[in-house]
Design a protein around this motif. Structure first.
Motif, PDB file in Angstrom:
ATOM      1  N   PHE A 120       0.836   5.281   0.881  1.00 49.44           N
ATOM      2  CA  PHE A 120       0.083   6.233   1.462  1.00 49.44           C
ATOM      3  C   PHE A 120       1.104   7.644   1.425  1.00 49.44           C
ATOM      4  O   PHE A 120       2.148   7.838   1.835  1.00 49.44           O
ATOM      5  CB  PHE A 120      -0.098   6.119   2.981  1.00 49.44           C
ATOM      6  CG  PHE A 120      -0.680   7.047   3.778  1.00 49.44           C
ATOM      7  CD1 PHE A 120      -1.523   8.205   3.221  1.00 49.44           C
ATOM      8  CD2 PHE A 120      -0.595   7.353   5.052  1.00 49.44           C
ATOM      9  CE1 PHE A 120      -2.233   9.226   3.938  1.00 49.44           C
ATOM     10  CE2 PHE A 120      -1.109   8.476   5.880  1.00 49.44           C
ATOM     11  CZ  PHE A 120      -1.812   9.183   5.149  1.00 49.44           C
ATOM     12  N   ASN A 173       0.744  -1.177   0.083  1.00 48.84           N
ATOM     13  CA  ASN A 173       0.038  -0.051  -0.014  1.00 48.84           C
ATOM     14  C   ASN A 173       0.976   1.293  -0.146  1.00 48.84           C
ATOM     15  O   ASN A 173       1.928   1.185   0.589  1.00 48.84           O
ATOM     16  CB  ASN A 173      -0.892  -0.075   1.223  1.00 48.84           C
ATOM     17  CG  ASN A 173      -1.800  -1.216   1.336  1.00 48.84           C
ATOM     18  OD1 ASN A 173      -2.320  -1.608   0.324  1.00 48.84           O
ATOM     19  ND2 ASN A 173      -1.831  -1.808   2.550  1.00 48.84           N
ATOM     20  N   MET A 209     -10.471  10.010   4.193  1.00 49.24           N
ATOM     21  CA  MET A 209      -9.748   9.200   4.137  1.00 49.24           C
ATOM     22  C   MET A 209     -10.236   7.742   5.138  1.00 49.24           C
ATOM     23  O   MET A 209      -9.660   6.726   4.921  1.00 49.24           O
ATOM     24  CB  MET A 209      -8.417   9.762   4.589  1.00 49.24           C
ATOM     25  CG  MET A 209      -7.650  10.464   3.608  1.00 49.24           C
ATOM     26  SD  MET A 209      -6.232  11.000   4.119  1.00 49.24           S
ATOM     27  CE  MET A 209      -6.508  12.453   5.218  1.00 49.24           C
ATOM     28  N   LEU A 254      -3.163   5.752  -1.816  1.00 47.43           N
ATOM     29  CA  LEU A 254      -4.059   7.071  -1.006  1.00 47.43           C
ATOM     30  C   LEU A 254      -3.064   8.291  -0.961  1.00 47.43           C
ATOM     31  O   LEU A 254      -1.997   8.239  -0.279  1.00 47.43           O
ATOM     32  CB  LEU A 254      -4.539   6.506   0.312  1.00 47.43           C
ATOM     33  CG  LEU A 254      -5.158   7.749   1.284  1.00 47.43           C
ATOM     34  CD1 LEU A 254      -6.381   8.228   0.638  1.00 47.43           C
ATOM     35  CD2 LEU A 254      -5.598   7.217   2.689  1.00 47.43           C
ATOM     36  N   TYR A 282      -2.955  11.826   0.058  1.00 51.06           N
ATOM     37  CA  TYR A 282      -3.521  12.980   1.033  1.00 51.06           C
ATOM     38  C   TYR A 282      -2.505  14.316   0.538  1.00 51.06           C
ATOM     39  O   TYR A 282      -1.669  14.639   1.072  1.00 51.06           O
ATOM     40  CB  TYR A 282      -3.357  12.667   2.603  1.00 51.06           C
ATOM     41  CG  TYR A 282      -3.671  13.871   3.412  1.00 51.06           C
ATOM     42  CD1 TYR A 282      -4.714  14.721   3.047  1.00 51.06           C
ATOM     43  CD2 TYR A 282      -3.023  13.969   4.731  1.00 51.06           C
ATOM     44  CE1 TYR A 282      -4.926  15.938   4.124  1.00 51.06           C
ATOM     45  CE2 TYR A 282      -3.431  14.799   5.632  1.00 51.06           C
ATOM     46  CZ  TYR A 282      -4.434  15.764   5.289  1.00 51.06           C
ATOM     47  OH  TYR A 282      -4.866  16.775   6.237  1.00 51.06           O
ATOM     48  N   VAL A 294     -10.183   3.827   3.881  1.00 51.83           N
ATOM     49  CA  VAL A 294      -9.431   2.859   4.565  1.00 51.83           C
ATOM     50  C   VAL A 294     -10.345   1.785   4.991  1.00 51.83           C
ATOM     51  O   VAL A 294     -10.078   0.654   4.859  1.00 51.83           O
ATOM     52  CB  VAL A 294      -8.526   3.407   5.685  1.00 51.83           C
ATOM     53  CG1 VAL A 294      -7.804   2.309   5.996  1.00 51.83           C
ATOM     54  CG2 VAL A 294      -7.388   4.470   4.775  1.00 51.83           C
ATOM     55  N   MET A 337       4.839   4.791   3.378  1.00 52.89           N
ATOM     56  CA  MET A 337       4.316   5.789   3.516  1.00 52.89           C
ATOM     57  C   MET A 337       5.336   7.173   3.261  1.00 52.89           C
ATOM     58  O   MET A 337       6.502   7.060   3.929  1.00 52.89           O
ATOM     59  CB  MET A 337       4.034   6.311   5.103  1.00 52.89           C
ATOM     60  CG  MET A 337       3.185   7.619   5.195  1.00 52.89           C
ATOM     61  SD  MET A 337       2.939   7.996   6.958  1.00 52.89           S
ATOM     62  CE  MET A 337       2.802  10.026   7.006  1.00 52.89           C
ATOM     63  N   THR A 378       2.338  -1.146   4.245  1.00 53.77           N
ATOM     64  CA  THR A 378       2.158   0.209   3.722  1.00 53.77           C
ATOM     65  C   THR A 378       3.505   1.235   3.658  1.00 53.77           C
ATOM     66  O   THR A 378       4.242   0.716   4.774  1.00 53.77           O
ATOM     67  CB  THR A 378       1.167   0.924   4.631  1.00 53.77           C
ATOM     68  OG1 THR A 378      -0.004   0.345   4.528  1.00 53.77           O
ATOM     69  CG2 THR A 378       1.023   2.452   4.289  1.00 53.77           C
ATOM     70  N   THR A 393      -3.381   6.686  10.100  1.00 45.79           N
ATOM     71  CA  THR A 393      -2.232   5.384  10.366  1.00 45.79           C
ATOM     72  C   THR A 393      -2.830   4.728  11.329  1.00 45.79           C
ATOM     73  O   THR A 393      -2.898   3.403  11.348  1.00 45.79           O
ATOM     74  CB  THR A 393      -0.969   6.226  10.803  1.00 45.79           C
ATOM     75  OG1 THR A 393      -1.044   6.759  11.871  1.00 45.79           O
ATOM     76  CG2 THR A 393      -0.232   6.921   9.642  1.00 45.79           C
TER      77      THR A 393
END
Length: 835
Positions: A301, A299, A480, A495, A497, A484, A556, A554, A542
């Motif tokens: 983010f 994933n 968001m 994702l 942001y 999720v 990030m 994930t 998170t």
């Protein structure tokens, strides 16, 4: 290739293209057999190609040709939107085998070979992309190409005749020969067998269609995309796994030791593999560990803050060693300390180019090097024939992609909306900034008669939030959390942001501004409150990822789009103005500062709008459960990376190639035209050259500590970064000629802000700074490093030849009037295929 070509020296056409062996013709067949399938129309016949009976019938059209003379004929070809027409480049010799050159001769009486290759040369891209193969070639070679990822499998449910790798239909892009010739289909032959029936796609130039090659079916041992096998196999295929409790240290025999390995599970994707090695009569784990990946991509983010200063987070160490006690970012700090912190992560000095760079994988000088606007008539963002990272991940990598927050990458055309650029959903603003409660576009304040709301959901204005009286960032947070919560964990998530904080207007809800009530400089206090607000939102997202058991796989990325603004003093006057019969009540919710003040980039020089480090070296780190344990808690200090490099990094992690098929197809097809400078005009640039992807894969550096693949960055037409050196051209000027201090801004700086001080390089050939040892850019070392200074100057001059000239013109008033009429008080696209 022995052919005169005026583009041989262009940077868009690398040397490999011209030194490679000329490809074999793709078509060679018996003309008599070919025309045996078509009906000949006698010379002088009234039944021409474009007769009414055949004009709308593709099958009837393409079953005919005209005899022009004893040896030649003209094919009937059906063109989309044009009907049935004579193919003027289709004169043929019907008595002999016909190579393609004969088919494409424009004059039947001229039988000499053409003066330029009618077969376009291989794609002018990275040498790692294979040259175009003939339609029929050795089947072993076909299997090898597939195993080495030189050809790409079409998505499930698509075949050569129906679909492309990116999911688009053949009917809309029937002439895309490059993508066709790089595609193959794969059919499983029963159960768990690793044998596959492989068929390569090939392009039929006569009929302008992609079709299945008839002679390339083969049973290949290729990697099964659905299997649980891992690339770790290449490390462990000849070794035996030692089970828990039986590690290397317990093996007394040298032979058994050298054929063994142990692995440590590190998240749901990583396996940290240690080989057993015999040293000094003992078996022990090797000092080097290999990180292996399972099938499911991570994933992703991304949190991109807007105008975040270098000194505006708690984790950033101060040069004096003192703890930072003014800004409160406990959650960001914890993520940074459990990740990899970047000391030299570069972006552009302003918003739009940085975002365009991330989305397209190009340096800003190769996509967009200036501000844009929703009303821009021409580029306004990422050109439509550049593939965005979201398109890569969703259409080729199987991701679900969502953008929440600020877009600012073009919206004049509906095709430029995020949901038409690869994202499955979008909630946010299209322009640079809007007020947090009324959502009125910030720049619309310049035109009191047309204050429009900027808040969109997917492909329409977010009407349902118009009277919510909730802070904009909290809408982003809720969206968001919903994404999720509802995500299908069998698919990877992307994702993004894109927070609007801490961009102007400076606004935060009272619970956050109260935290900084003791800060005497009002703009600085609200600025820090906005950063803390985002810190809390990151924590909630998170935590939701952890709750859904998604955090362990994930990755990030936290970054800013540019440095913090250091322009004006503290000007905090709430806007009060009638808007469409309503009253703009922003002041009822929060104090609003309209000045670009409040950020600190200390100890760096300059800030937003500046090419000094304070404007382009951004606050950034990477974190998440997917990050290898050995890399956590580390700094990357000297290696450079650019925001464009995440395009390749995320593509490779998603097991897709970063090569941009849309952009480079245009380059190939137009490379024979007379184009002197790679200008771009219009949303698709179909008649111009599009620069290739600049992005470089950072994952070896991030996962194993290898050196960065990037050594240079073309910052602007006057600025260049090469390794530790920053070069400014002679007589070039930039703003932000000061470094500030530990407490910036303050009351004493309002009358003389950093952004109002300018710098002009007055030494020839330019000014040179060692930004590793002198991050504050205090000392020009060009005089003592003359060879280096001259070398970097030459790099800049060469790079300027590749500059991408993007037009940007707009009629703001006309655009606002039309948008107001179309969307009832909202700003939005006023052109496009559905308008």
């Amino acid at each position: 290739q022995g052919v005169t070509n005026e583009h041989a020296t262009r940077t868009v056409c690398p040397l490999e293209v011209f030194t490679a062996p000329r490809p074999k013709p793709l078509l060679s067949f018996n003309c008599t057999q070919f025309f045996g399938r078509k009906n000949t129309r006698a010379e002088g016949s009234d039944f021409f190609c474009n007769s009414p009976a055949r004009n709308g019938n593709k099958a009837a059209c393409e079953s005919h040709y005209f005899s022009v003379g004893p040896d030649t004929g003209v094919l009937c070809i059906h063109h989309i939107n044009k009907g049935c027409r004579s193919e003027r480049n289709g004169r043929v010799d019907i008595k002999h085998n016909c190579p393609r050159e004969v088919f494409e001769m424009s004059d039947a009486s001229n039988r000499s070979p053409p003066s330029f290759p009618l077969f376009l040369p291989p794609s002018p891209i990275s040498p790692s992309i294979p040259l175009t193969k003939p339609d029929v070639y050795d089947e072993t070679e076909l299997c090898k190409d597939i195993a080495n990822d030189n050809l790409i499998q079409l998505p499930a449910g698509q075949n050569c005749e129906t679909g492309f790798m990116d999911g688009s239909s053949r009917s809309s892009r029937h002439d895309d020969d490059v993508m066709c010739n790089r595609s193959f289909t794969l059919h499983t032959l029963g159960g768990t067998s690793v044998k596959y029936n492989v068929t390569r796609c090939t392009y039929d130039f006569l009929n302008n269609i992609c079709t299945t090659a008839k002679s390339t079916n083969e049973l290949c041992n290729v990697r099964n995309p659905d299997a649980s096998a891992s690339p770790c196999d290449k490390y462990t295929a000849s070794r035996n796994l030692r089970t828990d409790g039986l590690h290397c240290e317990n093996i007394p025999n040298q032979t058994v030791c050298s054929s063994s390995y142990v692995h440590v599970v590190n998240g749901s994707r990583h396996r940290e593999v240690f080989m057993c090695e015999w040293k000094n009569t003992k078996c022990r784990k090797s000092t080097r560990a290999d990180y292996c990946e399972s099938v499911l991509p991570p994933n992703i983010f991304i949190t991109m803050m807007d105008d975040l200063g270098w000194d505006n987070t708690g984790y950033r160490k101060r040069p004096d060693g003192l703890p930072r006690n003014d800004i409160r970012t406990p959650n960001i700090d914890a993520l940074a300390k459990d990740g990899v912190i970047f000391m030299r992560h570069y972006a552009h000095m302003i918003c739009t180019p940085s975002r365009a760079s991330l989305f397209s994988g190009r340096l800003p000088m190769h996509v967009l090097d200036r501000f844009s606007h929703v009303c821009a008539d021409e580029v306004g963002g990422v050109p439509l024939n550049m593939t965005t990272i979201a398109e890569k991940l969703t259409r080729e990598g199987g991701y679900m992609a969502h953008l929440v927050g600020k877009w600012d990458a073009g919206a004049r055309y509906r095709e430029m909306l995020p949901v038409n650029r690869g994202y499955d959903s979008f909630l946010g603003i299209l322009s640079k900034g809007s007020f947090a409660y009324s959502h009125i576009e910030r720049s619309a304040r310049e035109d009191a008669d047309h204050e429009l709301i900027d808040f969109w959901e997917n492909d329409h204005p977010a009407y349902r939030f118009s009277n919510s009286q909730t802070h904009q960032e909290l809408h982003f947070r809720d969206r968001m959390l919903s994404i999720v919560h509802e995500h299908d964990t069998s698919r990877p998530l992307y994702l993004h942001y894109a927070s609007r904080h801490p961009h102007v207007p400076l606004q935060a809800s009272s619970m956050y501004t109260d935290m900084y009530a003791e800060v005497s400089h009002q703009a600085r206090g609200i600025y820090m409150a906005m950063v803390t607000m985002v810190d809390d939102i990151i924590y909630e997202v998170t935590q939701k990822l952890k709750e859904r058991k998604m955090w362990q796989r994930t990755l990030m990325l936290f970054t800013s789009d540019n440095g913090g603004f250091v322009q004006q003093g503290s000007v905090c006057s709430p806007p009060l103005r009638p808007q469409y019969g309503r009253v703009n009540t922003e002041s009822a919710y929060a104090t609003t500062c309209m000045s670009e003040s409040g950020a600190s980039n200390w100890p760096l020089r300059g800030g937003k709008y500046s090419h000094f480090e304070g404007g382009i070296r951004v606050n950034s780190f990477i974190s998440g459960g997917y990050l290898p344990t050995a890399m956590r808690g580390t700094y990357i200090k000297k290696n450079i990376l650019h925001i464009a490099d995440w395009y390749s990094t995320f593509s490779r992690l998603a097991n897709v190639h970063e090569f941009d098929y849309k952009g480079n197809v245009s380059t190939i097809k137009r490379s024979m035209g007379k184009v002197n400078v790679p200008h771009y005009r219009g949303p698709r640039a179909e008649d111009k050259i599009v620069p290739p992807v600049d992005s470089l894969d950072l994952w070896p550096m991030l996962s194993r500590g290898e050196p960065s693949p990037r050594r240079e960055i073309f910052i602007s037409s006057d600025t260049f970064v090469y390794e530790r050196w920053k070069f400014f051209n002679y007589l070039s000027t930039t703003v932000g000629n000061a470094n500030g201090g530990p407490t910036y801004p303050n009351e004493t700086t309002d009358s003389d802000p950093i952004g109002q001080r300018t710098f002009t390089c007055t030494t020839f050939p330019g000014c040179l700074f060692d930004v590793v040892e002198d991050a504050g850019e205090h000392t020009d070392v060009c005089a003592t490093q003359q060879d280096t200074c001259a070398a970097v100057h030459n790099m800049l001059k060469k790079s300027n030849d590749s500059k991408f000239m993007a037009y940007r013109t707009y009629n703001r008033t006309e655009c606002r009037l039309k948008a107001d009429e179309m969307y009832g008080g909202y700003i939005g696209p006023v052109k496009g295929c559905t308008i």
